[in-house]
Design a protein around this motif. Structure first.
Motif, PDB file in Angstrom:
ATOM      1  N   PRO A  78      -7.109  -0.227   0.908  1.00 52.80           N
ATOM      2  CA  PRO A  78      -7.694  -0.428   2.246  1.00 52.80           C
ATOM      3  C   PRO A  78      -7.083   0.484   3.307  1.00 52.80           C
ATOM      4  N   ILE A  79      -5.838   0.885   3.130  1.00 56.15           N
ATOM      5  CA  ILE A  79      -5.164   1.829   4.018  1.00 56.15           C
ATOM      6  C   ILE A  79      -4.435   2.850   3.158  1.00 56.15           C
ATOM      7  N   ILE A  84       1.127   1.667   2.793  1.00 54.65           N
ATOM      8  CA  ILE A  84       1.373   0.426   2.052  1.00 54.65           C
ATOM      9  C   ILE A  84       2.795   0.393   1.522  1.00 54.65           C
ATOM     10  N   GLN A  85       3.228   1.504   0.945  1.00 51.91           N
ATOM     11  CA  GLN A  85       4.579   1.571   0.397  1.00 51.91           C
ATOM     12  C   GLN A  85       5.630   1.393   1.488  1.00 51.91           C
ATOM     13  N   ASN A 208       0.170   3.221  14.048  1.00 55.81           N
ATOM     14  CA  ASN A 208      -0.394   4.463  13.508  1.00 55.81           C
ATOM     15  C   ASN A 208      -1.587   4.190  12.587  1.00 55.81           C
ATOM     16  N   ILE A 209      -1.474   3.131  11.790  1.00 58.74           N
ATOM     17  CA  ILE A 209      -2.595   2.737  10.923  1.00 58.74           C
ATOM     18  C   ILE A 209      -3.807   2.366  11.763  1.00 58.74           C
ATOM     19  N   ALA A 210      -3.564   1.575  12.798  1.00 60.87           N
ATOM     20  CA  ALA A 210      -4.656   1.141  13.679  1.00 60.87           C
ATOM     21  C   ALA A 210      -5.318   2.343  14.355  1.00 60.87           C
ATOM     22  N   LEU A 211      -4.518   3.319  14.750  1.00 58.73           N
ATOM     23  CA  LEU A 211      -5.065   4.521  15.380  1.00 58.73           C
ATOM     24  C   LEU A 211      -5.936   5.323  14.408  1.00 58.73           C
TER      25      LEU A 211
END
Length: 214
Positions: A78-79, A84-85, A208-211
């Motif tokens: 999903p990302i 994730i790691q 950063n993921i959200a961006l």
């Protein structure tokens, strides 16, 4: 095409990664509560509280290993895989650092803890609570605004931790304490500051993921 390869090409069960993240954040919060309880307890109570430390560490390991095993078994995630790691390993580090501080409270055999350690315990709980909320926001695909607001609160808490550490270190090296006591308290101070720093690192990762996905 073998069934194993087909399974890898299919996306993992919905929210599976996020469930592991939530488990890691929950046990980090429980560990911060444990630190708070020990700081506000007497010597006998500390031994009773520390019984939980092994359980919490095992849960943290399970959450990290579960997430990494799922990552290894999945081509589609999903990302980003590296995100994730990083989230998985840093959540584990957070719990590990807090539990190490809990154990040090027993090892150093300090009868009572000063207001600085108690303040650190309070802001550590606040940081862990906000981190758990932030993980939940990520899981539920919350708006960028909600995520950045929560991240800002974590940053504010970390800045408060820096201020406490600066004041504590200055007072610790004032010459009022013997060298052994200084070493003990400095280690405890730094342990909690490290935990706050890790919360901040995870917070940055999630922003950063959200961006990237906004």
């Amino acid at each position: 095409m073998g069934l194993g390869l087909i399974a890898k090409l299919l996306p993992p069960p919905e929210n599976k990664f996020y469930n592991f993240f939530e488990d890691g954040a929950e046990v980090s919060e429980l560990s911060s509560q444990l630190f708070y309880q020990i700081v506000h307890s007497d010597l006998q109570q500390r031994e009773e509280y520390l019984i939980h430390a092994k359980t919490y560490k095992r849960r943290a390991v399970d959450a990290m290993q579960g997430s990494l095993a799922l990552l290894n078994a999945s081509f589609i995630t999903p990302i980003d895989r590296e995100d994730i790691q990083l989230i998985s390993t840093n959540l584990y580090k957070s719990t590990k650092v807090i539990l190490k501080a809990c154990v040090n409270l027993r090892i150093y055999k300090i009868d009572s803890y000063n207001e600085i350690v108690k303040k650190q315990a309070e802001i550590l709980i606040k940081s862990a609570e906000e981190l758990r909320i932030l993980i939940s926001l990520l899981k539920n695909n919350a708006s960028l605004r909600e995520i950045t607001d929560c991240s800002s609160r974590i940053m504010d808490i970390e800045n408060r931790g820096d201020e406490i550490l600066f004041t504590a270190t200055e007072e610790l090296f004032s010459g009022k304490y013997d060298a052994l006591y200084v070493l003990k308290l400095r280690d405890i101070y730094k342990g909690i500051e490290n935990a706050l720093d890790i919360c901040s690192v995870i917070s940055d990762l999630i922003v950063n993921i959200a961006l990237k996905h906004s």
